[in-house]
Design a protein around this motif. Structure first.
Motif, PDB file in Angstrom:
ATOM      1  N   HIS A  46      -3.447   3.778  -3.525  1.00 56.94           N
ATOM      2  CA  HIS A  46      -2.691   4.169  -2.443  1.00 56.94           C
ATOM      3  C   HIS A  46      -2.673   3.955  -1.388  1.00 56.94           C
ATOM      4  CE1 HIS A  46       0.123   6.549  -4.124  1.00 56.94           C
ATOM      5  NE2 HIS A  46      -0.830   7.137  -5.216  1.00 56.94           N
ATOM      6  N   THR A 101      -6.594   7.853  -4.951  1.00 61.66           N
ATOM      7  CA  THR A 101      -6.084   7.648  -3.425  1.00 61.66           C
ATOM      8  C   THR A 101      -6.970   6.672  -3.068  1.00 61.66           C
ATOM      9  OG1 THR A 101      -8.534   8.302  -3.031  1.00 61.66           O
ATOM     10  CG2 THR A 101      -6.234   9.888  -2.725  1.00 61.66           C
ATOM     11  N   ILE A 108      -2.679  -0.070  -1.235  1.00 57.83           N
ATOM     12  CA  ILE A 108      -0.855  -0.788  -1.073  1.00 57.83           C
ATOM     13  C   ILE A 108      -0.551   0.033   0.296  1.00 57.83           C
ATOM     14  CG2 ILE A 108       1.387   0.879  -1.308  1.00 57.83           C
ATOM     15  CD1 ILE A 108       0.311   1.786  -4.303  1.00 57.83           C
ATOM     16  N   LYS A 109      -1.116   0.893   0.834  1.00 56.45           N
ATOM     17  CA  LYS A 109      -0.213   0.791   2.128  1.00 56.45           C
ATOM     18  C   LYS A 109      -1.632  -0.278   3.615  1.00 56.45           C
ATOM     19  CE  LYS A 109      -1.244   4.845   6.178  1.00 56.45           C
ATOM     20  NZ  LYS A 109      -1.498   5.877   6.532  1.00 56.45           N
ATOM     21  N   LEU A 150       1.120   6.161 -10.718  1.00 58.83           N
ATOM     22  CA  LEU A 150       1.024   5.944  -9.349  1.00 58.83           C
ATOM     23  C   LEU A 150       0.700   7.785  -8.984  1.00 58.83           C
ATOM     24  CD1 LEU A 150       3.771   4.430  -7.313  1.00 58.83           C
ATOM     25  CD2 LEU A 150       1.811   3.601  -7.184  1.00 58.83           C
ATOM     26  N   ALA A 152      -0.163  10.402  -7.368  1.00 56.24           N
ATOM     27  CA  ALA A 152      -0.999  11.005  -6.040  1.00 56.24           C
ATOM     28  C   ALA A 152      -2.446  11.452  -5.586  1.00 56.24           C
ATOM     29  CB  ALA A 152       0.105  11.714  -4.842  1.00 56.24           C
ATOM     30  N   HIS A 204       4.581  -0.651 -12.064  1.00 58.32           N
ATOM     31  CA  HIS A 204       3.814  -0.076 -12.272  1.00 58.32           C
ATOM     32  C   HIS A 204       4.448   1.417 -13.348  1.00 58.32           C
ATOM     33  CE1 HIS A 204       6.342   3.834 -10.293  1.00 58.32           C
ATOM     34  NE2 HIS A 204       5.891   3.370  -9.381  1.00 58.32           N
TER      35      HIS A 204
END
Length: 367
Positions: free
Chosen positions: A25, A22, A28-29, A16, A18, A38
């Motif tokens: 992420h 992006t 996932i969101k 993951l 960050a 992971h």
């Protein structure tokens, strides 16, 4: 299943990150993911916890010693988690992760969707190492997601069935559409990892040809990576230390501010010696959404999203002179820059929003 909207999704990724991933992420969101695995090609973490430590409490001492091989213990633990979370479909990030999770999906009788992103469809040694694994994965997977037309062609060439390929360009975070560049500065902006395929040294050498003619021109190159120090040395060698700046890693929410103060976004992507190529660079899409004209190369998925002469200027890979000419065009004609930037924002709004990207991904996962 009760309809197509109730499938529970496990996102599996090697790490993951960050900073540079992006797009994972965002998945996932916004999907959203019901479970995130992971920590390696075969995941060792669920959220912030170790999969093994989470599950070892449920295994007695005798059972543990019966399964001495960690890979087997880990497989059992992952399958147990999947059952507990009532996962209905697995979304694997990158081809090699798809290969690693494939046996678990088969044992758990779970559908698998694999999302390719770049190196996994181009890096010579990766393609050679996973040739057999990819073939088996292509046969089992319900869908293979690609982010450019060129990537789709590359996977077709290594036996991925055409009917399983789904082209889904990344979506742009809505914060970039709120940027309001004034098209008055002489500042170029670049952002990305300092690695060979991003071609940062080519951007610097092209800018060097422009800086003497336009003393007020500046180049900001955000990010980090193995080539950062050599790029700093190149800047010093070319006597550009007062014109080229390296702000390091910038928080995602701060990036639109940098773009707003710039006249154009530059990125000289190339095919690395290893074969490693871009998928479709997210930073280029974000810059276009922010209203900046994009100066980049005819590489991978870049021509899918940037229209040459309309929303940006595309040049051949490693052609420093043509990239320098593109920079001069932008600096000499701010109205031209504004027109391309505004056209780019309109194109991103109509074809490359996050809602569109996530909606298609959800459709594939829920079918």
């Amino acid at each position: 299943m009760d309809g197509q909207k109730n499938k529970r999704i496990a996102v599996v990724t090697h790490k993951l990150d960050a900073y540079s991933e992006t797009f994972i992420h965002a998945q996932i969101k916004f999907l959203p993911a019901d479970m995130v695995l992971h920590g390696g090609l075969l995941p060792t973490m669920v959220g912030e916890k170790s999969i093994l430590s989470t599950n070892m409490k449920k295994m007695n001492r005798i059972t543990y010693f019966l399964y001495k091989k960690e890979i087997f213990t880990l497989e059992k633990a992952i399958i147990q988690l999947i059952k507990e979370k009532k996962i209905n479909v697995v979304l694997a990030q990158y081809g090699p992760v798809g290969v690693a999770i494939l046996p678990i999906c088969k044992k758990a009788n779970l559908p698998l969707v694999v999302h390719f992103h770049g190196f996994d469809a181009s890096h010579f040694k990766t393609l050679q190492k996973y040739a057999a694994g990819y073939r088996e994965m292509f046969e089992y997977a319900k869908a293979i997601i690609v982010v450019s037309e060129k990537m789709a062609e590359a996977l077709k060439n290594i036996a991925c069935p055409f009917n399983k390929l789904i082209l889904n360009h990344y979506g742009v975070n809505e914060i970039f559409f709120l940027a309001k560049p004034l098209y008055e500065s002489d500042t170029f902006f670049a952002m990305g990892r300092f690695v060979e395929k991003k071609g940062p040294e080519f951007s610097i050498r092209a800018f060097a040809k422009v800086a003497s003619q336009f003393p007020s021109a500046r180049l900001y190159m955000a990010g980090d990576g193995p080539l950062l120090e050599s790029c700093k040395n190149l800047v010093a060698e070319l006597s550009l230390s007062k014109s080229v700046f390296f702000p390091g890693i910038i928080k995602h929410e701060m990036v639109p501010g940098f773009m707003q103060k710039s006249i154009a976004f530059v990125q000289h992507s190339i095919v690395a010696e290893s074969g490693d190529s871009e998928g479709t660079p997210v930073a280029i899409m974000e810059a276009s959404a922010a209203g900046l004209p994009v100066i980049a190369t005819i590489h991978a998925g870049i021509p899918d999203v940037i229209l040459d002469g309309v929303t940006g200027i595309l040049v051949p890979e490693k052609d420093i002179d043509k990239m320098a000419d593109a920079m001069r065009q932008i600096l000499s004609n701010k109205a031209f820059a504004r027109n391309m930037g505004e056209a780019g924002r309109k194109r991103m709004l109509s074809k490359f929003t996050m809602d569109r990207y996530i909606s298609l991904l959800q459709k594939v996962l829920n079918t």
